[in-house]
Scaffold this active site. Structure first.
Site, short mmCIF file in Angstrom:
data_model
loop_
_atom_site.label_atom_id
_atom_site.label_comp_id
_atom_site.label_asym_id
_atom_site.label_seq_id
_atom_site.Cartn_x
_atom_site.Cartn_y
_atom_site.Cartn_z
CB ALA A 9 -8.90 5.11 -6.51
CG ASP B 124 -14.40 7.66 -6.06
OD1 ASP B 124 -13.54 8.15 -5.31
OD2 ASP B 124 -15.53 7.28 -5.66
CB SER C 296 -39.52 6.34 22.81
OG SER C 296 -40.69 6.10 23.57
CG LEU C 297 -35.77 1.39 22.93
CD1 LEU C 297 -34.30 1.12 22.68
CD2 LEU C 297 -36.55 0.10 22.99
CD GLU D 89 -30.42 -4.36 18.00
OE1 GLU D 89 -30.95 -5.49 17.94
OE2 GLU D 89 -30.66 -3.45 17.22
CE LYS E 238 -31.14 4.29 23.16
NZ LYS E 238 -30.57 5.51 22.53
CE LYS F 33 -34.32 -3.58 19.45
NZ LYS F 33 -34.06 -3.27 18.02
#
Ligand SMILES: NC(=O)n1nc(-c2ccco2)nc1N
Length: 327
Positions: free
Chosen positions: A33, A36, A81-82, A112, A114, A294
């Site tokens: 709030a 905003d 692409s993996l 990590e 996916k 990786k």
């Protein structure tokens, strides 16, 4: 009233800091709030002093009018692409191939979750977000910059210092599960009253559909989030020598990075991580369909190279398919 330019700059700083703390540190500084309220004050001040509104202002996230179609963007560095592994044996083969090809006994891997969302590439010039594109076929994607600007987890300007003049960040846009459910509950309730937003089939399609809206104001109404998981073009500067150190820098510069990313060693380290993430999966606030391994050092990645578009130095190890979250 105090100097409007100073107040505008202070509000921008406070709002960008609140965004970073909420989306990157997962440690909100102010309640929604209050955020905003500050945003409304900034919006009114900028409306009263148009010359003082900066393009990086948090009020400029929902900007452009609907486009007719998306421009094409060529990825200077293809978005990969993996290759997939489904078994322990395939993971051991992956590690063995690295040892055979570049003589690494027990290599260190950056690992990590996916995320199951939509892969995108973000381009920053002079520290400012200038263009964002979908992965497309890996070589060419669609320019969805206006839609990406509406995602508060994506910084409009980089924080801190030491970032390169040109930096492309790759990552996944996704829809957090709780936000997906709340959005649909609201859409279903509104449908009962003959109005309201579209009900989304599942978080992944929700993310993809939201990013491909021609009107950014529709995208802005969708609960989208983002995780950085890599880089593309880098000019006028250098990155660290490893993927894990680069992820740490991306966090410093304002990008959310998975809190579950780790560095592990050898096949045993990979399989242990897979096991732990499999157990943690149901408790995560987003859908994942596996984990990504990786080779951590970039020198090793260069030596391993790619097979067609998929790197030899990384694979996704997928979980057995999960019954999809339906309506
Ligand atoms: N989807 C996802 O979470 N990904 N995807 C990669 C990736 C794709 C190509 C290179 O890295 N990394 C992560 N965490």
């Amino acid at each position: 009233s105090p100097d409007p330019a100073a107040r505008i700059a202070e509000l921008c700083r406070q709002l960008n800091d609140a965004n970073y703390r909420y989306h990157v540190l997962d440690d909100p500084a102010i309640p929604d709030a209050e955020y905003d309220r500050l945003l409304r004050e900034l919006d009114e001040l900028e409306a009263a002093h148009p010359g003082l509104a900066s393009p990086d202002s948090p009020t400029q996230r929902v900007g452009a009018a609907p486009s007719g179609a998306f421009d094409e963007v060529r990825h200077a560095i293809p978005m990969l692409s993996l290759g997939n592994a489904f078994s322990e044996e395939e993971v051991r083969d992956f590690v063995r191939r690295i040892d055979e090809r570049i003589g690494r006994e027990s290599p260190r891997f950056s690992v990590e979750p996916k995320l199951d969302g939509l892969a995108i590439s973000l381009r920053y010039e002079g520290g400012r977000f200038v263009q964002g594109a979908t992965r497309g076929d890996g070589a060419t994607g669609e320019d969805v910059t206006a839609n990406l600007r509406t995602i508060k987890a994506i910084p409009l300007a980089l924080r801190g210092e030491g970032w390169p003049g040109v930096l492309e960040v790759r990552g996944e846009v996704y829809m957090p599960l709780d936000a997906f459910k709340a959005y649909n509950a609201r859409a279903l309730a509104d449908a009962g009253k003959g109005g309201g937003d579209k009900v989304l089939a599942n978080p992944r399609n929700g993310a993809a559909g939201s990013l491909r809206q021609l009107d950014p104001r529709v995208t802005a109404r969708r609960p989208l989030a983002f995780y950085a998981y890599g880089t593309g073009a880098v000019e006028g500067g250098t990155l660290p020598d490893t993927h894990s150190a680069t992820l740490a820098r991306l966090r410093d510069w304002g990008f959310p990075v998975s809190a579950q990313s780790e560095v592990v060693e050898g096949a045993e380290g990979l399989l242990d991580y897979y096991q732990r993430m499999g157990e943690a999966r149901d408790g995560l606030p987003f859908d994942i369909d596996g984990v990504v391994y990786k080779l951590d050092d970039y020198e090793g990645q260069r030596e391993m190279g790619f097979v067609s578009r998929a790197p030899r130095w990384a694979i996704a190890h997928k979980f057995p398919a999960q019954e999809q979250s339906t309506l």
